[in-house]
Design a protein around this motif. Structure first.
Motif, PDB file in Angstrom:
ATOM      1  N   GLY A  70      -4.700   7.826  -6.724  1.00 25.63           N
ATOM      2  CA  GLY A  70      -5.110   7.755  -5.329  1.00 25.63           C
ATOM      3  C   GLY A  70      -4.701   6.474  -4.632  1.00 25.63           C
ATOM      4  O   GLY A  70      -4.501   6.458  -3.413  1.00 25.63           O
ATOM      5  N   SER A  71      -4.563   5.399  -5.380  1.00 26.66           N
ATOM      6  CA  SER A  71      -4.191   4.105  -4.791  1.00 26.66           C
ATOM      7  C   SER A  71      -2.696   3.829  -4.891  1.00 26.66           C
ATOM      8  O   SER A  71      -2.272   2.682  -4.721  1.00 26.66           O
ATOM      9  N   PHE A  72      -1.874   4.845  -5.148  1.00 23.86           N
ATOM     10  CA  PHE A  72      -0.446   4.640  -5.376  1.00 23.86           C
ATOM     11  C   PHE A  72       0.230   4.021  -4.152  1.00 23.86           C
ATOM     12  O   PHE A  72       0.891   2.980  -4.239  1.00 23.86           O
ATOM     13  N   PHE A  73       0.069   4.630  -2.987  1.00 25.33           N
ATOM     14  CA  PHE A  73       0.720   4.134  -1.776  1.00 25.33           C
ATOM     15  C   PHE A  73       0.116   2.798  -1.327  1.00 25.33           C
ATOM     16  O   PHE A  73       0.831   1.950  -0.793  1.00 25.33           O
ATOM     17  N   PHE A  74      -1.174   2.624  -1.551  1.00 22.69           N
ATOM     18  CA  PHE A  74      -1.798   1.355  -1.177  1.00 22.69           C
ATOM     19  C   PHE A  74      -1.238   0.211  -2.004  1.00 22.69           C
ATOM     20  O   PHE A  74      -0.974  -0.885  -1.469  1.00 22.69           O
ATOM     21  N   ARG A  75      -1.038   0.421  -3.283  1.00 24.31           N
ATOM     22  CA  ARG A  75      -0.507  -0.644  -4.128  1.00 24.31           C
ATOM     23  C   ARG A  75       0.909  -1.026  -3.715  1.00 24.31           C
ATOM     24  O   ARG A  75       1.259  -2.213  -3.691  1.00 24.31           O
ATOM     25  N   LYS A  76       1.713  -0.032  -3.385  1.00 22.52           N
ATOM     26  CA  LYS A  76       3.071  -0.343  -2.919  1.00 22.52           C
ATOM     27  C   LYS A  76       3.036  -1.086  -1.589  1.00 22.52           C
ATOM     28  O   LYS A  76       3.804  -2.028  -1.371  1.00 22.52           O
ATOM     29  N   GLN A  77       2.147  -0.671  -0.697  1.00 23.71           N
ATOM     30  CA  GLN A  77       2.049  -1.357   0.589  1.00 23.71           C
ATOM     31  C   GLN A  77       1.508  -2.778   0.423  1.00 23.71           C
ATOM     32  O   GLN A  77       1.939  -3.701   1.125  1.00 23.71           O
ATOM     33  N   PHE A  78       0.570  -2.948  -0.484  1.00 22.96           N
ATOM     34  CA  PHE A  78       0.030  -4.290  -0.736  1.00 22.96           C
ATOM     35  C   PHE A  78       1.106  -5.199  -1.318  1.00 22.96           C
ATOM     36  O   PHE A  78       1.174  -6.394  -0.970  1.00 22.96           O
ATOM     37  N   LEU A  79       1.957  -4.668  -2.196  1.00 24.26           N
ATOM     38  CA  LEU A  79       3.055  -5.464  -2.735  1.00 24.26           C
ATOM     39  C   LEU A  79       4.024  -5.858  -1.629  1.00 24.26           C
ATOM     40  O   LEU A  79       4.468  -7.019  -1.552  1.00 24.26           O
ATOM     41  N   ALA A  80       4.340  -4.903  -0.757  1.00 25.11           N
ATOM     42  CA  ALA A  80       5.237  -5.211   0.359  1.00 25.11           C
ATOM     43  C   ALA A  80       4.605  -6.237   1.300  1.00 25.11           C
ATOM     44  O   ALA A  80       5.289  -7.137   1.808  1.00 25.11           O
ATOM     45  N   ALA A  81       3.289  -6.128   1.532  1.00 25.26           N
ATOM     46  CA  ALA A  81       2.608  -7.093   2.407  1.00 25.26           C
ATOM     47  C   ALA A  81       2.599  -8.482   1.781  1.00 25.26           C
ATOM     48  O   ALA A  81       2.721  -9.494   2.502  1.00 25.26           O
ATOM     49  N   SER A  82       2.471  -8.569   0.463  1.00 30.50           N
ATOM     50  CA  SER A  82       2.506  -9.874  -0.206  1.00 30.50           C
ATOM     51  C   SER A  82       3.878 -10.525  -0.074  1.00 30.50           C
ATOM     52  O   SER A  82       4.000 -11.721   0.233  1.00 30.50           O
TER      53      SER A  82
END
Length: 454
Positions: free
Chosen positions: A81-93
């Motif tokens: 469920g957190s797959f897209f959030f983790r990718k977006q968080f990595l991109a935001a970092s």
């Protein structure tokens, strides 16, 4: 009378204004609030705080909404469920690191990066059309696979390349007083912009092409293009846009869905209508974070192009107005930076970045509201997508660097003293003596004690 004895006219007392009227004018809370707000807007660091704070709030709220809107889509694809959030968080970092880097770089270095970034963007956009390297997503051939689930969209970096290169070009021509001639204003700016547009349209991504066109017109307007020249370029772009829309059944169907309230035959307007349903069901304060119904398979692209609709459903009118206010503050700050600087490169670059972010936000939100055709562009700093987030955060870093570089802002930052640790100008000493007043107060307190007190 004494005045008549010495030959002087009698003293006339000044007429006093009623104390109640002056007190009412001075104690008027609306007037006091207006005065305070005007003083706050006129402070040297206002643009700096608005850009940094507004972009930070938009990005954080976007991460929250990406997590909420993408859970169902991830589970339907048999992913966590957190797959897209983790990718977006990595991109935001990574984007945060780029933002800090860009905000600390001098203006000369930004100008030096203009040509390398443009060359790299053109090279990657050409690679998209090479078989085996480029890949198609939702019918658009504008992506390059990086392995696994990671892809990159080079056209997003083309926006940043166009802004930096055009700002450097126009600044150099202005320094040589060449912008008064129409051929120097158009060449090579317009041909290079049309080359980027052609590479983008080869993949079928008209939404990104519209954003690049808006950036081009914003730069021409800042450069002082005459009305006839501006109208001429606009007519050519509008003619090409009409031809591209007329020759594509998909684009014609999107154009016909403006203001639709029914999916229509074959559910042609399904996405547009369900975006309106999501906004309508949110009410004033929304159904609650994570409680969206439309994201359960009814609304396509809920975490990308239509994340604003999910925001309206879960956070209501209050949430959507907050997002609009943040983008408005960001746009105002960008215009303020472009209007107050004396450096032509800073003016063109800040104006180009502000046009880019503002135009993309208007197109995305207008499509969700049913006022514009669905162009397939993400909401800047808010929607899911690392390819769009990285160059946008670098562009925000540009605005922060320009806001810090204003003379008044530099003076205000130089007058600051750190709350803890060393003071400026102490020669690197670890400790600074306390003010003499504190020592005097301590001696007085010691003298007031009795001899036996401990």
């Amino acid at each position: 009378m004494p005045g008549s004895r010495i030959g002087r006219p009698p003293v006339q007392r000044a007429v006093r204004r009623p104390a109640a009227a002056s007190r009412t004018r001075r104690d008027n809370p609306v007037r006091r609030l207006h005065t305070r707000l005007r003083k706050a807007w006129d402070r040297p660091l206002t643009a700096y705080y608005l850009i940094f704070g507004g972009s930070l709030l938009i990005t954080v709220l976007g991460l929250v909404m990406v997590y909420s809107a993408s859970q169902i889509t991830a589970l339907q694809m048999s992913l966590p469920g957190s797959f897209f959030f983790r990718k977006q968080f990595l991109a935001a970092s990574i984007g945060a690191a780029l933002l800090l880097l860009a905000s600390r770089m001098p203006v000369k270095l930004h100008r030096g990066l203009a040509y390398p970034i443009l060359a790299g963007a053109v090279f990657m956009m050409a690679l998209v059309q090479v078989p085996g390297i480029g890949m198609s997503v939702n019918g658009n051939q504008n992506w390059i696979s990086l392995g696994g689930s990671f892809q990159i969209q080079p056209s997003e970096f083309g926006k940043l390349a166009l802004v930096l290169w055009s700002a450097d070009l126009l600044a150099r021509k202005q320094e040589k007083n060449l912008l008064a001639q129409w051929k120097h204003m158009l060449v090579p700016l317009v041909p290079v912009a049309f080359m980027l547009l052609g590479l983008i349209m080869l993949g079928g991504d008209m939404g990104t092409a519209i954003i690049l066109t808006a950036i081009l017109f914003g730069l021409l307007w800042l450069a002082g293009a005459p009305t006839r020249l501006f109208v001429g370029v606009l007519s050519i772009a509008a003619t090409l846009g009409v031809i591209l829309i007329k020759t594509s059944p998909n684009r014609m169907a999107r154009l016909q869905c403006i203001g639709a309230t029914d999916p229509g035959p074959g559910d042609a307007c399904w996405q547009a209508v369900h975006g309106i349903y999501a906004l309508a069901s949110g009410g004033i304060f929304g159904s609650g974070l994570g409680a969206s119904v439309e994201k359960w398979g009814q609304l396509p692209e809920a975490h990308t192009d239509f994340i604003f609709a999910v925001t309206g459903e879960e956070l209501g009118l209050a949430g959507t107005l907050s997002v609009l206010a943040l983008f408005a503050a960001l746009g105002y700050a960008g215009i303020r930076v472009a209007g107050r600087t004396e450096d032509p490169f800073v003016r063109y670059a800040a104006g180009g970045v502000t046009t880019w972010i503002t135009a993309q936000a208007v197109i995305n939100i207008g499509a969700v509201l049913g006022l514009l055709p669905i162009a397939g562009v993400p909401l800047p700093l808010f929607s899911y997508g690392g390819s769009a987030l990285l160059p946008t955060m670098f562009a925000i870093g540009l605005l922060i660097a320009f806001a810090r570089d204003e003379p008044a802002a530099r003076a205000a930052l130089a007058m600051r003293h750190p709350r803890f640790g060393r003071k400026r100008g102490t020669g690197g000493s670890a400790f600074v003596r306390s003010p003499r007043r504190w020592n005097t107060m301590r001696r007085r307190a010691s003298a007031a004690r009795s001899s036996g007190e401990r």
